[in-house]
Structure formats: C-alpha cells, structure tokens
Design a protein around this motif. Structure first.
Motif, PDB file in Angstrom:
ATOM      1  N   ARG A   1       0.818  -1.228   0.000  1.00 43.28           N
ATOM      2  CA  ARG A   1       0.000   0.000   0.000  1.00 43.28           C
ATOM      3  C   ARG A   1       0.844   1.267   0.000  1.00 43.28           C
ATOM      4  NH1 ARG A   1      -1.387   1.390   6.035  1.00 43.28           N
ATOM      5  NH2 ARG A   1       0.305   0.303   7.100  1.00 43.28           N
ATOM      6  N   PHE A   2       2.156   1.138   0.235  1.00 46.65           N
ATOM      7  CA  PHE A   2       3.023   2.313   0.194  1.00 46.65           C
ATOM      8  C   PHE A   2       3.481   2.645  -1.221  1.00 46.65           C
ATOM      9  CE2 PHE A   2       3.382   1.068   4.676  1.00 46.65           C
ATOM     10  CZ  PHE A   2       3.111   2.293   5.274  1.00 46.65           C
ATOM     11  N   ALA A   3       2.859   2.023  -2.217  1.00 46.49           N
ATOM     12  CA  ALA A   3       3.128   2.416  -3.605  1.00 46.49           C
ATOM     13  C   ALA A   3       2.760   3.887  -3.784  1.00 46.49           C
ATOM     14  CB  ALA A   3       2.309   1.554  -4.559  1.00 46.49           C
ATOM     15  N   PRO A   4       3.516   4.620  -4.594  1.00 46.37           N
ATOM     16  CA  PRO A   4       3.173   6.029  -4.817  1.00 46.37           C
ATOM     17  C   PRO A   4       1.901   6.155  -5.634  1.00 46.37           C
ATOM     18  CG  PRO A   4       4.943   5.348  -6.281  1.00 46.37           C
ATOM     19  CD  PRO A   4       4.722   4.203  -5.336  1.00 46.37           C
ATOM     20  N   SER A   5       1.125   7.186  -5.340  1.00 46.41           N
ATOM     21  CA  SER A   5      -0.058   7.488  -6.161  1.00 46.41           C
ATOM     22  C   SER A   5      -0.272   8.991  -6.158  1.00 46.41           C
ATOM     23  CB  SER A   5      -1.300   6.761  -5.637  1.00 46.41           C
ATOM     24  OG  SER A   5      -1.663   7.177  -4.333  1.00 46.41           O
TER      25      SER A   5
ATOM     26  N   ALA B   1      -1.472  12.518  -5.699  1.00 44.39           N
ATOM     27  CA  ALA B   1      -2.343  13.131  -4.694  1.00 44.39           C
ATOM     28  C   ALA B   1      -2.826  12.109  -3.666  1.00 44.39           C
ATOM     29  CB  ALA B   1      -3.534  13.823  -5.356  1.00 44.39           C
ATOM     30  N   ASN B   2      -2.081  11.002  -3.535  1.00 46.70           N
ATOM     31  CA  ASN B   2      -2.394   9.961  -2.551  1.00 46.70           C
ATOM     32  C   ASN B   2      -3.793   9.371  -2.748  1.00 46.70           C
ATOM     33  OD1 ASN B   2      -1.530   8.331  -0.378  1.00 46.70           O
ATOM     34  ND2 ASN B   2      -2.574   9.621   1.115  1.00 46.70           N
ATOM     35  N   ILE B   3      -4.223   9.244  -4.005  1.00 43.78           N
ATOM     36  CA  ILE B   3      -5.555   8.711  -4.313  1.00 43.78           C
ATOM     37  C   ILE B   3      -5.687   7.249  -3.920  1.00 43.78           C
ATOM     38  CG2 ILE B   3      -6.996   8.014  -6.274  1.00 43.78           C
ATOM     39  CD1 ILE B   3      -6.475  10.724  -7.510  1.00 43.78           C
ATOM     40  N   GLN B   4      -4.598   6.463  -4.085  1.00 42.60           N
ATOM     41  CA  GLN B   4      -4.599   5.033  -3.748  1.00 42.60           C
ATOM     42  C   GLN B   4      -5.764   4.313  -4.457  1.00 42.60           C
ATOM     43  OE1 GLN B   4      -3.780   4.470   0.673  1.00 42.60           O
ATOM     44  NE2 GLN B   4      -4.173   6.683   0.630  1.00 42.60           N
ATOM     45  N   PRO B   5      -5.692   4.157  -5.776  1.00 48.88           N
ATOM     46  CA  PRO B   5      -6.852   3.716  -6.553  1.00 48.88           C
ATOM     47  C   PRO B   5      -7.116   2.213  -6.575  1.00 48.88           C
ATOM     48  CG  PRO B   5      -5.009   4.089  -8.019  1.00 48.88           C
ATOM     49  CD  PRO B   5      -4.543   4.493  -6.645  1.00 48.88           C
TER      50      PRO B   5
ATOM     51  N   VAL C   1      12.390  16.096   5.500  1.00 46.59           N
ATOM     52  CA  VAL C   1      11.114  16.128   6.212  1.00 46.59           C
ATOM     53  C   VAL C   1      10.207  17.199   5.646  1.00 46.59           C
ATOM     54  CG1 VAL C   1      10.022  16.614   8.422  1.00 46.59           C
ATOM     55  CG2 VAL C   1      12.050  15.163   8.337  1.00 46.59           C
ATOM     56  N   SER C   2      10.754  18.406   5.424  1.00 45.35           N
ATOM     57  CA  SER C   2       9.920  19.509   4.952  1.00 45.35           C
ATOM     58  C   SER C   2       9.461  19.275   3.526  1.00 45.35           C
ATOM     59  CB  SER C   2      10.683  20.834   5.042  1.00 45.35           C
ATOM     60  OG  SER C   2      11.859  20.783   4.225  1.00 45.35           O
ATOM     61  N   ALA C   3      10.288  18.625   2.694  1.00 50.63           N
ATOM     62  CA  ALA C   3       9.949  18.411   1.289  1.00 50.63           C
ATOM     63  C   ALA C   3       8.763  17.485   1.132  1.00 50.63           C
ATOM     64  CB  ALA C   3      11.152  17.840   0.532  1.00 50.63           C
ATOM     65  N   ARG C   4       8.543  16.602   2.091  1.00 49.08           N
ATOM     66  CA  ARG C   4       7.460  15.633   1.965  1.00 49.08           C
ATOM     67  C   ARG C   4       6.097  16.297   1.980  1.00 49.08           C
ATOM     68  NH1 ARG C   4      10.628  11.934   5.272  1.00 49.08           N
ATOM     69  NH2 ARG C   4       9.541  12.627   7.147  1.00 49.08           N
ATOM     70  N   GLY C   5       6.008  17.464   2.556  1.00 50.20           N
ATOM     71  CA  GLY C   5       4.702  18.107   2.654  1.00 50.20           C
ATOM     72  C   GLY C   5       4.463  19.172   1.603  1.00 50.20           C
ATOM     73  N   GLN C   6       5.333  19.281   0.596  1.00 50.90           N
ATOM     74  CA  GLN C   6       5.233  20.357  -0.374  1.00 50.90           C
ATOM     75  C   GLN C   6       5.003  19.829  -1.767  1.00 50.90           C
ATOM     76  OE1 GLN C   6       8.788  22.628  -0.026  1.00 50.90           O
ATOM     77  NE2 GLN C   6       8.466  23.206   2.093  1.00 50.90           N
ATOM     78  N   GLY C   7       4.374  20.649  -2.586  1.00 47.57           N
ATOM     79  CA  GLY C   7       4.309  20.372  -4.005  1.00 47.57           C
ATOM     80  C   GLY C   7       3.171  19.477  -4.408  1.00 47.57           C
ATOM     81  N   HIS C   8       2.922  19.400  -5.739  1.00 45.26           N
ATOM     82  CA  HIS C   8       1.841  18.602  -6.321  1.00 45.26           C
ATOM     83  C   HIS C   8       2.004  17.123  -6.011  1.00 45.26           C
ATOM     84  CE1 HIS C   8      -0.945  17.004  -9.284  1.00 45.26           C
ATOM     85  NE2 HIS C   8       0.042  16.302  -9.764  1.00 45.26           N
ATOM     86  N   ASP C   9       3.243  16.630  -5.939  1.00 43.34           N
ATOM     87  CA  ASP C   9       3.491  15.190  -5.808  1.00 43.34           C
ATOM     88  C   ASP C   9       3.694  14.767  -4.363  1.00 43.34           C
ATOM     89  OD1 ASP C   9       3.301  14.751  -8.495  1.00 43.34           O
ATOM     90  OD2 ASP C   9       5.408  15.161  -8.861  1.00 43.34           O
ATOM     91  N   ALA C  10       3.090  15.493  -3.418  1.00 42.63           N
ATOM     92  CA  ALA C  10       3.277  15.124  -2.016  1.00 42.63           C
ATOM     93  C   ALA C  10       2.837  13.713  -1.742  1.00 42.63           C
ATOM     94  CB  ALA C  10       2.490  16.089  -1.127  1.00 42.63           C
ATOM     95  N   GLY C  11       1.833  13.217  -2.486  1.00 47.69           N
ATOM     96  CA  GLY C  11       1.356  11.865  -2.279  1.00 47.69           C
ATOM     97  C   GLY C  11       2.304  10.804  -2.793  1.00 47.69           C
ATOM     98  N   ARG C  12       3.268  11.189  -3.586  1.00 46.48           N
ATOM     99  CA  ARG C  12       4.206  10.233  -4.142  1.00 46.48           C
ATOM    100  C   ARG C  12       5.385  10.028  -3.221  1.00 46.48           C
ATOM    101  NH1 ARG C  12       3.249   8.912  -9.401  1.00 46.48           N
ATOM    102  NH2 ARG C  12       1.644  10.113 -10.463  1.00 46.48           N
TER     103      ARG C  12
END
Length: 271
Positions: free
Chosen positions: A43-47, A49-53, A260-271
């Motif tokens: 389940r930790f596969a990237p998706s 916007a974190n949609i997890q389809p 740490v800070s980069a994980r919460g920024q940008g369009h690809d945060a869910g990835r």
C-alpha cells in the motif's frame, strides 16, 4: 542475471531480478497474516495526490475454488461471449513490441512443448490461469472506472509492490490480465460494485519446483539499458561507477530537515 555492473547489489536488486511469473505452484498454504503483511507493505506504492486507486479481493480455500470452477466452465463453454472492459495490447503493435510479443510466444509455448499452431493445447494452458496455477492464494484487483489513466499507472506500481513483497517472504507470484475477460462472472461472485473494473488477478504461493520454474521465467530476455535509456550530464563522472549502499552512514542535520519539509510540499506530495 542482472548484467554488467553487478559489483554493488542490494537485497532489493536480487529480489527484483530473481522474480518470475510462476505458473506451477505447490499448493502449500499461505497464511492470512502473510498476505495481510504483503498488502500492508504494497500500500506504500506512490499514487498521485495519494488517491490510492486499488482494491483487492483476496481468495483462498473454498472461496477461491468456487471462483475457479465458474471461470473454468466459462472458458471451456462460452469463452467467445466474454471480453475484457479494456484493451491490454494495441490492435496494431509497432516494432519492436510486436517482435517481442512474438518471441514471447515462441519461447513460452516452446518451453511447454506446445506448438504455436496447437490451439487446443494453448487453450488448455490458458485454462490453468483460472485455477490460479494451483496457488493457495488468488487476488482479484480492481480499479474505479471513473478514474483516468494516471491512476492506472499508480495501480501498476501497487501491483509490482505486491509481487516484490511476496518475493520478500519467499513466495512466488504471477500477475494475470486474463481474469479481466470474465468480469461479468466475477462481479456477482465477489460482490464487485458497478463502478469497479476488474483489472487483473495475481496468484501467490510457493513454486512447485523453483529451479525449473525460475529457469523458465528467465527464458524471457530483457532489453539492455542502452536500448531504452538516454543519459545526459554525466560526462564529468565515471560512466560505469556505481555507488554503494549508504546504510549506517550519518546524515547531516540540514539534509534531514530538508527531507522532512519536502514531503509536505508540491503537487506530488502523495508520491
């Protein structure tokens, strides 16, 4: 197996390179806890916007046998009345993909002693898919049909994670698109809602003969890196240099903070 530049390998390198599509399982049971752990990791596969389809129906025992019986009957008596809801291959494959597909047919059926012109024998081999090749666990993977092609990319990464996580537990697997053909049978059996599309199945278990099946899997050649990758900007480096694993090396505090800070920024945060 991996090729040139194998002086530095990690455990994940070995798992990826040694994984193969197993088509002959021993039937030795695999516990629910192991399957849950495989999915818990996958389940930790990237998706985006974190949609997890992804959605997965996990089958074992009588539930799996019931599904297998229904699919095998359909394959034997009414296969022409069933078709997938999506196209897996282009109707007119260009090169080099057409040549690769033809080579797969020659190598795969040749390894089984089945002539490519023997339609009945090939159909019999296809039918083994619906018994999950004797595996004790079968997955049916679906996706919400209202999603776009990007979510299918995400789903593919999830499926790959399932295969690799299974290998990490000493298990083999086989992803099987052919289950999508019989979605009309699977839907009532598994209570699959109308908005979900059947994408594939996955067989998971222990190979009956790892040495034999592994050798068959490696019959399939892979294109060399030079055939599919283009490199730029590495002229100032040694082109063949491979960095070793950095396990155990201390990290600078500012690097950690940046991560740490980069994980919460940008369009690809869910990835």
């Amino acid at each position: 197996m991996i090729g040139e530049g194998t002086a530095v390998q990690s455990r994940i390198d070995e798992i990826i390179a040694s994984r193969f599509a197993c088509r002959d399982f021993s039937g030795e049971p695999v516990g629910r806890g192991t399957v849950e752990q495989i999915l818990r990791v996958a389940r930790f596969a990237p998706s985006g916007a974190n949609i997890q389809p992804w959605h997965v129906h996990v089958l074992a025992g009588h539930a799996k046998d019931r599904v297998s019986a229904a699919l095998r009957e359909a394959h034997e008596t009414a296969r022409d009345r069933h078709t997938s809801e999506y196209s897996y291959y282009a109707s007119d494959l260009p090169e080099p993909y057409l040549q690769r597909r033809q080579e797969f047919g020659r190598l795969f059926y040749g390894s089984l002693g089945i002539a490519q012109t023997d339609i009945e024998a090939r159909s019999g081999q296809t039918a083994k898919n619906y018994a999950f090749f004797g595996a004790p666990v079968g997955l049916i993977v679906t996706i919400d049909r209202r999603l776009e092609v990007g979510s299918w990319l995400d789903l593919g990464m999830f499926v790959q994670n399932v295969l690799l996580a299974a290998a990490g537990h000493g298990l083999q697997s086989c992803p099987q698109e052919t289950f999508s053909r019989y979605h009309r049978i699977l839907r009532p059996l598994l209570s699959i809602p109308a908005e979900q599309m059947v994408v594939c199945g996955i067989s998971i278990g222990r190979a009956r003969d790892v040495a034999k099946d592994g050798a068959k899997g490696r019959l399939m050649p892979r294109a060399d890196v030079a055939e599919f990758a283009s490199f730029a900007g590495f002229e100032e480096q040694n082109a063949t240099k491979m960095e070793g694993p950095s396990h155990g090396k201390p990290r600078r505090a500012d690097s950690v903070q940046h991560s740490v800070s980069a994980r919460g920024q940008g369009h690809d945060a869910g990835r």
